[in-house]
Design a protein around this motif. Structure first.
Motif, PDB file in Angstrom:
ATOM      1  N   LEU A 184     -11.541  10.746   4.320  1.00 26.77           N
ATOM      2  CA  LEU A 184     -12.184   9.572   4.041  1.00 26.77           C
ATOM      3  C   LEU A 184     -12.377   9.423   2.260  1.00 26.77           C
ATOM      4  N   VAL A 185     -12.822  10.386   1.976  1.00 32.94           N
ATOM      5  CA  VAL A 185     -12.930  10.725   0.444  1.00 32.94           C
ATOM      6  C   VAL A 185     -11.695  10.529  -0.214  1.00 32.94           C
ATOM      7  N   ILE A 186     -10.434  11.250   0.235  1.00 35.23           N
ATOM      8  CA  ILE A 186      -9.128  11.056  -0.418  1.00 35.23           C
ATOM      9  C   ILE A 186      -8.628   9.812  -0.091  1.00 35.23           C
ATOM     10  N   ALA A 187      -8.949   8.944   1.008  1.00 36.44           N
ATOM     11  CA  ALA A 187      -8.364   7.728   1.256  1.00 36.44           C
ATOM     12  C   ALA A 187      -8.939   6.925   0.519  1.00 36.44           C
ATOM     13  N   LEU A 188     -10.454   6.651   0.443  1.00 34.67           N
ATOM     14  CA  LEU A 188     -11.180   5.689  -0.779  1.00 34.67           C
ATOM     15  C   LEU A 188     -10.648   6.051  -2.112  1.00 34.67           C
ATOM     16  N   GLY A 189     -10.264   7.273  -2.259  1.00 26.30           N
ATOM     17  CA  GLY A 189     -10.067   7.342  -4.025  1.00 26.30           C
ATOM     18  C   GLY A 189      -8.677   6.721  -4.167  1.00 26.30           C
ATOM     19  N   VAL A 190      -7.603   7.171  -3.185  1.00 26.53           N
ATOM     20  CA  VAL A 190      -6.409   6.451  -3.415  1.00 26.53           C
ATOM     21  C   VAL A 190      -6.365   5.146  -3.254  1.00 26.53           C
ATOM     22  N   PHE A 191      -7.281   4.511  -2.174  1.00 27.37           N
ATOM     23  CA  PHE A 191      -7.635   3.104  -2.201  1.00 27.37           C
ATOM     24  C   PHE A 191      -8.078   2.395  -3.546  1.00 27.37           C
ATOM     25  N   TYR A 192      -9.217   2.724  -4.351  1.00 30.01           N
ATOM     26  CA  TYR A 192      -9.568   2.661  -5.332  1.00 30.01           C
ATOM     27  C   TYR A 192      -8.750   2.645  -6.459  1.00 30.01           C
ATOM     28  N   PHE A 193      -7.919   3.670  -6.624  1.00 22.23           N
ATOM     29  CA  PHE A 193      -7.167   3.400  -7.653  1.00 22.23           C
ATOM     30  C   PHE A 193      -5.702   2.578  -7.542  1.00 22.23           C
TER      31      PHE A 193
END
Length: 119
Positions: free
Chosen positions: A49-58
């Motif tokens: 989830l943290v990785i996905a949200l980080g990728v989504f944000y960038f």
């Protein structure tokens, strides 16, 4: 309203298909929370989830609809294979991982069908 109805029908079909697969393969529903993989599953899902949200944000800045669609495809793929691996590793006496892996392509196909119908 028709979109919500379509989602309800698709979820019902996926649930029914899962029940049929379980009956056909002779697999009883077993949860990872009943195994030593409980904490690994929680930590793994949190990390995904943290990785996905980080990728989504960038990744924001382009076509958000396309980005959001592929975000869900990749995120659900990663979670499904992670869950199937844990089921295979920690629930050896069951074929739970087969049900997970057989339901996955049907769910992704439904996601693509919805995207095609509403694009």
């Amino acid at each position: 309203m028709e979109f919500v109805l379509l989602l309800i029908i698709l979820l019902g079909l996926l649930f029914g298909l899962e029940m049929l697969l379980r009956k056909w393969l002779g697999v009883k529903k077993t949860s990872l929370s009943d195994t030593p993989a409980k904490n690994i599953d929680r930590w793994g899902r949190g990390i995904f989830l943290v990785i996905a949200l980080g990728v989504f944000y960038f990744g924001i800045g382009g076509d958000l609809v396309v980005l959001f669609f592929w975000f869900w495809v990749v995120y659900l793929t990663a979670l499904t294979f992670f869950q199937a691996y844990l089921q295979w590793k920690y629930i050896k006496e069951s074929k739970e991982h087969l049900v997970t892996l057989l339901i996955y392509p049907i769910g992704i196909a439904a996601l693509f069908a919805i995207a095609y119908l509403y694009s």
